[in-house]
Design a protein around this motif. Structure first.
Motif, short mmCIF file in Angstrom:
data_model
loop_
_atom_site.label_atom_id
_atom_site.label_comp_id
_atom_site.label_asym_id
_atom_site.label_seq_id
_atom_site.Cartn_x
_atom_site.Cartn_y
_atom_site.Cartn_z
N ASN A 24 0.83 -1.21 0.00
CA ASN A 24 0.00 0.00 0.00
C ASN A 24 0.87 1.26 0.00
OD1 ASN A 24 -2.39 -1.44 -0.01
ND2 ASN A 24 -2.61 -1.42 2.22
N VAL A 46 1.09 -12.78 28.28
CA VAL A 46 -0.25 -12.97 27.73
C VAL A 46 -0.89 -11.62 27.39
CG1 VAL A 46 -2.58 -13.79 28.26
CG2 VAL A 46 -0.61 -15.23 28.78
N LEU A 93 0.46 -10.59 24.02
CA LEU A 93 -0.19 -11.33 22.92
C LEU A 93 -1.60 -10.81 22.69
CD1 LEU A 93 0.89 -15.05 23.49
CD2 LEU A 93 1.89 -13.34 21.97
N THR A 94 -2.31 -10.56 23.78
CA THR A 94 -3.68 -10.06 23.67
C THR A 94 -3.69 -8.73 22.92
OG1 THR A 94 -4.22 -11.14 25.75
CG2 THR A 94 -5.73 -9.43 24.99
N ARG A 119 -1.50 -7.66 20.73
CA ARG A 119 -1.19 -7.87 19.31
C ARG A 119 -2.40 -8.42 18.55
NH1 ARG A 119 4.47 -11.05 19.58
NH2 ARG A 119 4.14 -11.23 17.34
N ILE A 120 -3.15 -9.29 19.20
CA ILE A 120 -4.39 -9.79 18.56
C ILE A 120 -5.39 -8.66 18.40
CG2 ILE A 120 -6.38 -11.33 18.89
CD1 ILE A 120 -4.44 -13.23 20.42
N ARG A 121 -5.46 -7.78 19.41
CA ARG A 121 -6.43 -6.68 19.37
C ARG A 121 -6.15 -5.74 18.19
NH1 ARG A 121 -6.07 -4.45 24.74
NH2 ARG A 121 -7.22 -6.29 25.44
N LEU A 177 -4.74 -6.53 15.32
CA LEU A 177 -5.18 -7.23 14.11
C LEU A 177 -6.71 -7.21 14.00
CD1 LEU A 177 -2.71 -10.25 14.26
CD2 LEU A 177 -2.70 -8.44 12.53
N GLU A 178 -7.39 -7.43 15.12
CA GLU A 178 -8.86 -7.40 15.10
C GLU A 178 -9.37 -6.00 14.78
OE1 GLU A 178 -10.00 -10.88 18.36
OE2 GLU A 178 -9.65 -8.84 19.04
N LYS A 229 -7.94 -3.72 12.91
CA LYS A 229 -7.78 -3.47 11.47
C LYS A 229 -8.84 -4.22 10.68
CE LYS A 229 -2.96 -2.17 11.76
NZ LYS A 229 -1.57 -2.32 11.28
N GLU A 230 -9.15 -5.43 11.12
CA GLU A 230 -10.20 -6.21 10.46
C GLU A 230 -11.55 -5.50 10.64
OE1 GLU A 230 -12.47 -9.02 8.69
OE2 GLU A 230 -12.85 -8.55 10.80
N SER A 252 -13.93 -4.00 7.77
CA SER A 252 -15.33 -4.43 7.75
C SER A 252 -16.27 -3.23 7.72
CB SER A 252 -15.59 -5.30 8.98
OG SER A 252 -16.92 -5.68 9.05
N MET A 307 -6.87 -0.72 1.12
CA MET A 307 -7.24 -0.23 2.46
C MET A 307 -6.06 -0.40 3.41
SD MET A 307 -11.08 -1.41 3.40
CE MET A 307 -12.41 -1.46 2.18
N GLN A 308 -5.77 0.66 4.15
CA GLN A 308 -4.62 0.67 5.07
C GLN A 308 -5.03 1.42 6.33
OE1 GLN A 308 -1.56 -0.65 4.65
NE2 GLN A 308 -0.91 0.08 6.66
N GLU A 365 -4.03 2.61 10.47
CA GLU A 365 -3.09 2.75 11.58
C GLU A 365 -3.92 3.01 12.83
OE1 GLU A 365 -0.08 1.99 10.87
OE2 GLU A 365 -0.49 2.04 8.71
N LEU A 379 -7.90 -16.70 23.62
CA LEU A 379 -6.95 -16.11 22.67
C LEU A 379 -6.83 -16.98 21.42
CD1 LEU A 379 -4.02 -14.78 24.90
CD2 LEU A 379 -5.97 -13.54 23.96
N ARG A 412 -9.71 -16.41 19.15
CA ARG A 412 -9.63 -15.13 18.43
C ARG A 412 -8.62 -15.21 17.29
NH1 ARG A 412 -9.10 -10.80 23.27
NH2 ARG A 412 -8.78 -9.36 21.53
N GLN A 428 -15.23 -9.55 2.26
CA GLN A 428 -15.73 -9.48 3.64
C GLN A 428 -16.27 -10.85 4.02
OE1 GLN A 428 -15.78 -6.87 5.75
NE2 GLN A 428 -16.75 -8.08 7.34
#
Lengths: 161, 161, 161
Positions: free
Chosen positions: A33, B12, B15-16, B18-20, B22-23, B25-26, B30, B92-93, B95, C15, C18, C93
Motif C-alpha cells: 500500500n 499474555v 499477545l492479547t 497484538r491480537i487486538r 489485528l482485530e 484493522k479487520e 469491515s 485499504m490501510q 493505523e 486467545l 480469536r 468481507q
C-alpha cells in the motif's frame, strides 16, 4: 469454571508464531500500500525504499532492472508524463517462509497526463508476482514482476510502448 | 519436550494486545466494506450509521459537510440518479492508535443511471483519507476525505460537477 | 515488574479462538484469490477445486448450476473466448460461524479475446455473495452468486449475453 492447569511455554510459543504470521501478512500488505501511495504522490525517494538495495525489477515496457537506485530512475522517468495517477491493487496474497515471502496481486493503473482533464487517462492492468525479504527496515521487495493483460484509453497517452 | 516454566500475565497481555490490533484493522476494513455495500444497496440509513454523529465529510463535488444527518442528506440526494452503482475500494490501510485510527484507500466507483443499460455508466476514482473513533457502536468514521484523480464515461451521466 | 499470576487454560483458549477467526478470514481471502488466479491462468482443474462437490452456482448470463464438475464445464466453456483475462476482486468481507462462513465482494473483470490486442476487451462488474464450508481440504465455496452492475467495451467481445 476456570481450569487451573498451568500453561506451558510450548503452547504460548505456538500462539505467538501464529500471530506473527498474521502480522507479517499485514506488514506485507502495508508495504505494498505504501508502494502505491508513494508512487501516486510522486514521493519516489519513499517509493524506492520499498525495495531492497539489490532488488530485481521486471516489467516488459520498462525493461529489466537491478538495484534500488536504477529501478527508481527508470520508473520515475517513465511515469513522469502522468501528473496524477492511481495504482490500485487487488487480490493481494502473501506466503511467508521465515525471513522471505512471496506474493501476488492484480494492478489496475490509471495515468492522468493533465489533472485538469481527468477524463483523459491511460490505464493498464495485469498480474504482479513479488518476492520479499525481512530486513532491519522491515519487509522489503526483492523482486517485482508485472505483466500487462489489458490497456485502456488513448494510446497517445501511453508510456507503456 | 514441553518446558514447564510458568507463563506470566505480562506475556499474555502482550499477545492479547497484538491480537487486538489485528482485530481492530479487520473491524475497520469491515466498516468500510459495510459503507460500500449499504450505499450500493441504497440503504442510506445503514450507510449513515458508519459515521459518528459529529463526523466531517469533504469531497470536492459534494462539498464539505458536518454531522451524520447532513452527510446522509447530501450524499443520498447526490447519488440518487444512479439506480445501480458499485463502490469498489482497494489498498485499504489502517493505523490504530488506541481509540482512534487513520486510514487510506483508493476508490473505483461506477454509477449506472439505468440498470437496463449497464453499458452506460459514469465512473470516478481517487484516494480516500479517513479518521475513525472507537465508540460503543464499534469503530465509526469521524472524517472522510476523497479526491478525484480520474473520471470515465459520458459526462452527461456525471453527478460530480 | 512481571506479575506471576498463573495463566489459566480458559484465557489461552479465548486467545486461541480469536486467532482462529483471524486465520479463517485470511484462509477465505486466500481461497478467493486462488479462485481468481486459477481462472486467469486457465487452470480450470485448480479452479474447480475451490468449490465443494455439491456447490451451487448462480450467475445470470451463465445460468444456475449444481456440482463442481458442471460448474467447471459451464464456466470453462463460457470464458474460452478470452485468451487472457483478469478477475479483480475488491471489498472481500467474511463472517465465520463455526464450520460455515458467508462472504461478499465486488468483481471487476476484464476479458481479452486477443492477447496481442490488449486494448480490445470486454469488462463487467458487480457484487458477489458467497457461502463456504470448512472441509478436510480447507475452506471451499459451497454457493456463488454474482450479479452484473455495469459492463464496458465492445459488446461483440461479450460472453455475457
Amino acid at each position: 469454571m476456570t481450569d487451573h492447569t498451568v500453561i506451558t511455554d510450548d503452547l504460548v510459543e505456538q500462539l505467538t508464531q501464529r500471530i506473527r504470521v498474521l502480522e507479517d501478512k499485514e506488514a506485507l500488505s502495508s508495504l505494498m500500500n505504501r508502494y502505491c501511495r508513494t508512487a501516486d504522490e510522486n514521493d519516489w525517494e519513499g517509493w524506492s525504499r520499498c525495495f531492497t538495495e539489490n532488488a530485481d525489477f521486471d516489467f516488459g515496457p520498462f525493461g529489466q532492472h537491478h538495484g534500488r537506485e536504477e529501478i527508481r530512475e527508470v520508473c520515475e522517468a517513465a511515469e513522469a508524463p502522468y501528473l496524477d495517477k492511481q495504482h490500485s491493487m487487488t487480490n493481494m496474497q502473501f506466503e511467508v517462509d521465515g525471513d522471505t515471502a512471496r506474493g501476488t496481486a492484480y494492478l489496475w493503473f490509471a495515468g492522468v497526463p493533465d489533472p485538469l482533464n481527468p477524463l483523459h487517462h491511460y490505464d493498464i492492468g495485469g498480474p504482479y508476482r513479488w518476492e520479499f525479504q525481512r530486513t532491519d527496515e522491515g519487509w522489503l521487495l526483492s523482486r517485482m514482476n508485472l505483466r500487462i493483460v489489458w490497456t485502456q484509453g488513448d494510446a497517445d497517452a501511453s508510456v507503456f510502448d
